[in-house]
Design an enzyme around this catalytic site. Structure first.
Site, short mmCIF file in Angstrom:
data_model
loop_
_atom_site.label_atom_id
_atom_site.label_comp_id
_atom_site.label_asym_id
_atom_site.label_seq_id
_atom_site.Cartn_x
_atom_site.Cartn_y
_atom_site.Cartn_z
N ILE A 82 3.37 1.72 4.12
CA ILE A 82 3.90 2.70 3.17
C ILE A 82 2.78 3.54 2.57
O ILE A 82 3.04 4.59 1.97
CB ILE A 82 4.71 2.03 2.03
CG1 ILE A 82 3.83 1.03 1.27
CG2 ILE A 82 5.96 1.38 2.55
CD1 ILE A 82 4.49 0.49 0.01
N SER A 134 7.70 -4.77 9.30
CA SER A 134 8.07 -3.44 9.80
C SER A 134 8.07 -3.39 11.32
O SER A 134 8.87 -2.67 11.92
CB SER A 134 7.10 -2.38 9.25
OG SER A 134 5.78 -2.62 9.66
N ALA A 146 8.76 1.14 7.36
CA ALA A 146 7.55 0.92 6.58
C ALA A 146 7.57 -0.41 5.83
O ALA A 146 8.59 -0.81 5.28
CB ALA A 146 7.34 2.06 5.59
N CYS A 147 6.41 -1.07 5.83
CA CYS A 147 6.20 -2.24 4.97
C CYS A 147 4.80 -2.10 4.37
O CYS A 147 4.14 -1.07 4.54
CB CYS A 147 6.36 -3.54 5.75
SG CYS A 147 5.05 -3.89 6.93
N ASP A 148 4.34 -3.11 3.67
CA ASP A 148 3.04 -3.02 3.00
C ASP A 148 1.91 -2.72 3.97
O ASP A 148 1.18 -1.75 3.83
CB ASP A 148 2.74 -4.32 2.24
CG ASP A 148 3.06 -4.19 0.76
OD1 ASP A 148 3.00 -3.06 0.24
OD2 ASP A 148 3.39 -5.20 0.12
#
Length: 261
Positions: A207, A182, A174-176
């Site tokens: 996320i 990600s 997960a990333c923004d």
């Protein structure tokens, strides 16, 4: 209080980037058309120039509105054509003399999107001796942590915890926005998991949109708190400092294998 505020700011940033990134192909296509075909462009073309205004005023705002609405409320009906039937309908509804212009816009956007997606998909074809390089360039020099004081220690401490045994079939990196770091991190993690005999799904997600059926979440240490808050109940979250570090990815792969039943 400060960490809670930071998590809210990160959520807002993820929401905004989540509106833009899925439509990057359309934005680039518009930029190319503008640079080439407007009266002062490289190849002035009156017909193609007619794409510039409607794309900027109508298509791009509609795409942003759709992706933003999907982020908040989920899918409620698309505004962009994706099926052959929809493309035929658009062709039928095109004003007289504008059919070529309308279809050309979708073809150009599709080509640009294909090129961008192909670039990221080729990142999956990493050699077994993965060393954290992309296109022969060591990317780790461009990656740095932006964790607030104390957050890095929290993430490291959480990683030191012995996770209980559980079924592990799906891992989320997960990333923004769920599309940049990600995507690359998920590709590298899957490579490391394959090396130790674990053939499981590794998906890249935002996320703010973590699926309920995920068994393990991996995220950058400065997003650890936000990911922990958004994670389904009971799902372990593992922090990573440098998602392009093959050694750290290998250590996380081993940790996932150790917790797998």
């Amino acid at each position: 209080m400060a960490s809670s505020f930071k998590a809210k700011v990160q959520k807002m940033g993820g929401f905004l980037s989540g509106m833009v990134m899925p439509n990057i192909g359309a934005l680039i296509a518009w930029g190319i058309i503008t640079a080439l075909f407007i009266p002062t462009g490289y190849f002035p073309n009156e017909k193609m120039n007619e794409l510039v205004g409607p794309t900027l005023k109508f298509l791009i705002p509609l795409l942003f509105g759709y992706t933003g609405g999907h982020t908040v409320y989920g899918r409620r009906g698309a505004v962009a054509a994706v099926s052959p039937g929809s493309i035929i309908a658009l062709a039928i509804m095109s004003p007289k003399g504008k059919l070529f212009v309308n279809l050309a816009g979708y073809v150009i956007a599709a080509i640009v999107s294909f090129v961008i997606v192909a670039f990221f998909l080729k990142r999956d074809k990493t050699p077994d001796d993965e060393v954290g390089e992309v296109g022969g360039i060591d990317m780790s020099q461009f990656v740095e942590s932006h964790s607030a004081p104390g957050e890095e220690k929290k993430a490291v401490a959480a990683n030191d915890v012995e996770f209980p045994k559980r079924k592990v079939k799906k891992v989320a990196f997960a990333c923004d926005a769920g599309m940049g770091s990600s995507a690359m991190g998920a590709s590298m993690l899957k490579t490391q998991l394959n090396k130790i005999g674990m053939s499981i799904d590794v998906n890249h997600v935002s996320i703010h949109q973590i699926p309920a059926d995920i068994d393990v979440i991996v995220t950058n240490e400065n997003l650890y708190e936000a990911a922990s808050s958004a994670a389904p109940a009971g799902v372990p979250v593992i922090a990573i400092e440098n998602f392009l570090d093959a050694a750290e990815q290998a250590a996380i792969a081993k940790k996932i294998k150790d917790m797998a039943e």
